[in-house]
Design a protein around this motif. Sequence first.
Motif, short mmCIF file in Angstrom:
data_model
loop_
_atom_site.label_atom_id
_atom_site.label_comp_id
_atom_site.label_asym_id
_atom_site.label_seq_id
_atom_site.Cartn_x
_atom_site.Cartn_y
_atom_site.Cartn_z
N PRO A 98 4.03 -2.32 0.79
CA PRO A 98 3.61 -3.70 1.07
C PRO A 98 2.66 -4.26 0.02
O PRO A 98 2.73 -5.44 -0.33
N VAL A 99 1.80 -3.43 -0.50
CA VAL A 99 0.85 -3.87 -1.54
C VAL A 99 1.61 -4.25 -2.80
O VAL A 99 1.35 -5.29 -3.42
N ILE A 100 2.56 -3.41 -3.18
CA ILE A 100 3.35 -3.67 -4.39
C ILE A 100 4.17 -4.94 -4.23
O ILE A 100 4.21 -5.78 -5.12
N LYS A 101 4.81 -5.08 -3.07
CA LYS A 101 5.62 -6.29 -2.82
C LYS A 101 4.73 -7.54 -2.84
O LYS A 101 5.11 -8.56 -3.42
N ALA A 102 3.58 -7.47 -2.22
CA ALA A 102 2.67 -8.63 -2.18
C ALA A 102 2.17 -9.00 -3.57
O ALA A 102 1.89 -10.17 -3.84
N SER A 103 2.09 -8.02 -4.46
CA SER A 103 1.60 -8.29 -5.82
C SER A 103 2.65 -9.01 -6.66
O SER A 103 2.31 -9.58 -7.69
N GLY A 104 3.92 -8.93 -6.24
CA GLY A 104 4.98 -9.53 -7.02
C GLY A 104 5.48 -8.64 -8.15
O GLY A 104 6.33 -9.04 -8.95
N PHE A 105 5.00 -7.42 -8.21
CA PHE A 105 5.42 -6.49 -9.26
C PHE A 105 6.90 -6.21 -9.15
O PHE A 105 7.45 -6.00 -8.08
N VAL A 106 7.58 -6.21 -10.32
CA VAL A 106 8.98 -5.85 -10.38
C VAL A 106 9.14 -4.84 -11.51
O VAL A 106 8.72 -5.10 -12.64
N ALA A 107 9.70 -3.69 -11.19
CA ALA A 107 9.90 -2.66 -12.22
C ALA A 107 11.05 -3.05 -13.13
O ALA A 107 12.00 -3.70 -12.71
N ASP A 108 10.95 -2.68 -14.39
CA ASP A 108 12.02 -2.95 -15.35
C ASP A 108 13.20 -2.05 -15.10
O ASP A 108 13.12 -0.95 -14.73
#
Length: 120
Positions: free
Chosen positions: A110-120
């Motif tokens: 949830p933290v990663i999704k909320a940050s908007g991070f997208v892996a290459d």
Amino acid sequence: MKISPLEQHRAGGKQRILAVSAERCVSQLPKVPTFAELGYPGITGMGFNALYAPPGTPREAMLAWSRALVKALSAPDVREQLMNMGVLPVGKGPEELAARGAEAAARWEPVIKASGFVAD
């Protein structure tokens, strides 16, 4: 958690270590409390290293590697070397590793999704 470099800076008076994010006190820093002990129970977390096998590896092979690793991590000289490097040797089996991975994913997804991070 790399403790040794932090301890060197602390001992030299260059840093003050306020707390550790481990679930319990760290033996290398016996006077440093955990965040939970300071009233911040939500601040916990530690990285970990693990051995992984490719899909399809026979279970008995994985268990043999696990037993060998646990035995090695139980040896006093190995434990001492790792502790001196700032590594907290644990050595658990495949089920515990899977549970830890699932727990970490549930906590941090949830933290990663909320940050908007997208892996290459």
